[in-house]
Design an enzyme around this catalytic site. Structure first.
Site, PDB file in Angstrom:
ATOM      1  N   SER A  18       0.811  -1.212   0.000  1.00 27.38           N
ATOM      2  CA  SER A  18       0.000   0.000   0.000  1.00 27.38           C
ATOM      3  C   SER A  18       0.845   1.263   0.000  1.00 27.38           C
ATOM      4  O   SER A  18       0.539   2.232  -0.714  1.00 27.38           O
ATOM      5  CB  SER A  18      -0.967  -0.008   1.202  1.00 27.38           C
ATOM      6  OG  SER A  18      -0.272  -0.172   2.419  1.00 27.38           O
ATOM      7  N   ARG A  39       7.582  -7.772  -6.902  1.00 22.48           N
ATOM      8  CA  ARG A  39       7.878  -9.173  -7.219  1.00 22.48           C
ATOM      9  C   ARG A  39       6.750  -9.863  -7.977  1.00 22.48           C
ATOM     10  O   ARG A  39       6.984 -10.762  -8.768  1.00 22.48           O
ATOM     11  CB  ARG A  39       8.139  -9.949  -5.917  1.00 22.48           C
ATOM     12  CG  ARG A  39       9.394  -9.541  -5.178  1.00 22.48           C
ATOM     13  CD  ARG A  39       9.571 -10.342  -3.918  1.00 22.48           C
ATOM     14  NE  ARG A  39       8.446 -10.157  -2.994  1.00 22.48           N
ATOM     15  CZ  ARG A  39       8.273 -10.853  -1.873  1.00 22.48           C
ATOM     16  NH1 ARG A  39       9.131 -11.805  -1.564  1.00 22.48           N
ATOM     17  NH2 ARG A  39       7.258 -10.612  -1.073  1.00 22.48           N
ATOM     18  N   ALA A  93      -1.419   5.560   3.924  1.00 21.01           N
ATOM     19  CA  ALA A  93      -1.526   5.347   2.482  1.00 21.01           C
ATOM     20  C   ALA A  93      -2.981   5.367   2.023  1.00 21.01           C
ATOM     21  O   ALA A  93      -3.298   5.865   0.940  1.00 21.01           O
ATOM     22  CB  ALA A  93      -0.871   4.021   2.107  1.00 21.01           C
ATOM     23  N   LYS A 130       6.341   3.906  16.928  1.00 19.25           N
ATOM     24  CA  LYS A 130       4.910   4.222  16.955  1.00 19.25           C
ATOM     25  C   LYS A 130       4.068   3.010  16.587  1.00 19.25           C
ATOM     26  O   LYS A 130       2.922   2.876  17.037  1.00 19.25           O
ATOM     27  CB  LYS A 130       4.589   5.419  16.067  1.00 19.25           C
ATOM     28  CG  LYS A 130       5.085   5.333  14.627  1.00 19.25           C
ATOM     29  CD  LYS A 130       4.032   4.898  13.661  1.00 19.25           C
ATOM     30  CE  LYS A 130       4.557   4.946  12.228  1.00 19.25           C
ATOM     31  NZ  LYS A 130       3.571   4.521  11.233  1.00 19.25           N
ATOM     32  N   SER A 172      -5.051   1.809  10.652  1.00 18.44           N
ATOM     33  CA  SER A 172      -3.803   1.325  11.238  1.00 18.44           C
ATOM     34  C   SER A 172      -3.816  -0.197  11.371  1.00 18.44           C
ATOM     35  O   SER A 172      -4.556  -0.764  12.173  1.00 18.44           O
ATOM     36  CB  SER A 172      -3.582   1.956  12.618  1.00 18.44           C
ATOM     37  OG  SER A 172      -2.484   1.345  13.265  1.00 18.44           O
ATOM     38  N   VAL A 217       1.064  -7.271   6.661  1.00 18.15           N
ATOM     39  CA  VAL A 217       2.158  -7.273   7.627  1.00 18.15           C
ATOM     40  C   VAL A 217       1.964  -6.135   8.618  1.00 18.15           C
ATOM     41  O   VAL A 217       1.792  -4.983   8.222  1.00 18.15           O
ATOM     42  CB  VAL A 217       3.520  -7.127   6.921  1.00 18.15           C
ATOM     43  CG1 VAL A 217       4.642  -6.994   7.945  1.00 18.15           C
ATOM     44  CG2 VAL A 217       3.780  -8.322   6.014  1.00 18.15           C
TER      45      VAL A 217
END
Length: 331
Positions: free
Chosen positions: A14, A35, A143, A194, A257, A282
């Protein structure tokens, strides 16, 4: 007319998608390495990244898409790395072209697990890149809001002010405001820390703590961040600036988030593996907390929030008991 520098974005997620979109506004050509060859074909045909921020439409005439990282590095003057820190070392091992003459900016919010170094230090120590050629792109910015063209802010850090100005110039736009700083190490550590505090906020939310506790948690988190960063790199900085406090707040509170989402799932009783599988994304803070915890064995800053998240995520301790203890350590 001045010749435009050449930029390459390394990554297919993102953040890579958002940064590529920003650059396409101001540049004639952007090299984009990912990739996933199926994703490349999809973008070329339908002008959207099928896996991330699929609402973002690209002018494919401006894109040079490649699945060969060597092609991307060879063609660009400025490289923006926007891949999870856990996968950076593996991608760099594919390189057989030199990085020595490149300006490298990291949009990665984590520590390289193989070396326990922030990304800038990893490039400096392992690839002999001078710090003047290394920079950091940080928020406060999600993003997802860039994709929605909502007003967003970026902080560009680099030891060479001209490189910082160049990056800021080509990332700026109608809904993107940029500012520059020379605190490369501080902003990069803040961007990593953070995410850990956002996991803490998520765990608290999952356990049923309310806004009153969240405000105390975030207040303590910014002070804890200040202590940690001061131990690592002492210099004059205002920790209340948006690159530090602002980025912490948006990551700790935003519905976008992924680190807060991950923490919320842990607080609700998910295992780490189950949370990761359901998110299919992730959460950088998962890797960061282990690195920060181990680094702090050396620096010995007072970090009860980092310690609590580590105990829950890696120590597999009961989240309710750990956070009940944490409430007595905060003020």
């Amino acid at each position: 007319m001045n010749k435009q520098p050449k930029f390459a974005v390394i990554g297919g997620g993102s953040w890579a998608t958002a940064l590529t979109k920003m650059l396409c506004v101001n540049l004639d050509t952007v090299v984009w390495y990912m990739r996933n060859e199926e994703a490349i074909s999809h973008i070329q045909l339908l002008k959207h990244n099928p896996n991330y921020l699929s609402s973002v439409e690209f002018d494919t005439d401006k894109l040079h898409l490649t699945s060969d990282i060597n092609v991307a590095v060879a063609e660009a003057d400025y490289l923006i790395f926007a891949i999870p820190s856990a996968f950076l070392n593996g991608e760099l091992q594919k390189l057989h072209v030199s990085l020595k003459d490149k300006v490298i900016f990291s949009a990665i919010k984590g520590i390289v697990p193989e070396t326990f170094l922030i990304v800038g230090a990893h490039f400096h120590q392992n690839y002999d890149i001078p710090y003047e050629q290394i920079g950091v792109i940080t928020g406060p910015c999600h993003a997802e809001e860039v994709a929605l063209e909502r007003l967003s802010y970026l902080t560009i850090a680099c030891g060479d002010r001209n490189h910082a100005k160049t990056m800021a110039k080509y990332l700026s736009g109608n809904f993107i405001k940029t500012k520059i700083t020379d605190d490369i190490i501080g902003t990069e550590y803040a961007a990593m820390l953070k995410n850990i505090y956002a996991i803490a906020a998520g765990i608290a939310h999952g356990l049923g703590y309310g806004d009153n506790f969240q405000s105390v948690l975030m207040s303590n988190a910014i002070r804890e961040m200040k202590k940690f960063i001061r131990k690592v790199h002492k210099m004059k900085r205002n920790i209340n600036n948006s690159a530090y406090l602002g980025d912490l707040l948006v990551t700790g509170y935003s519905v976008f988030s992924r680190n807060r989402m991950f923490g919320t799932m842990i607080g609700k009783g998910y295992t780490v593996q189950a949370a990761m599988m359901e998110m299919n994304m992730v959460a950088e803070g998962y890797y960061a907390v282990k690195s920060a915890y181990k680094l702090n064995q050396q620096y010995k800053a007072s970090t009860p929030i980092i310690d609590a998240v580590y105990d829950v995520v890696y120590g597999k301790k009961n989240a309710q008991k750990v956070f009940a203890k944490l409430t007595d350590q905060l003020d």
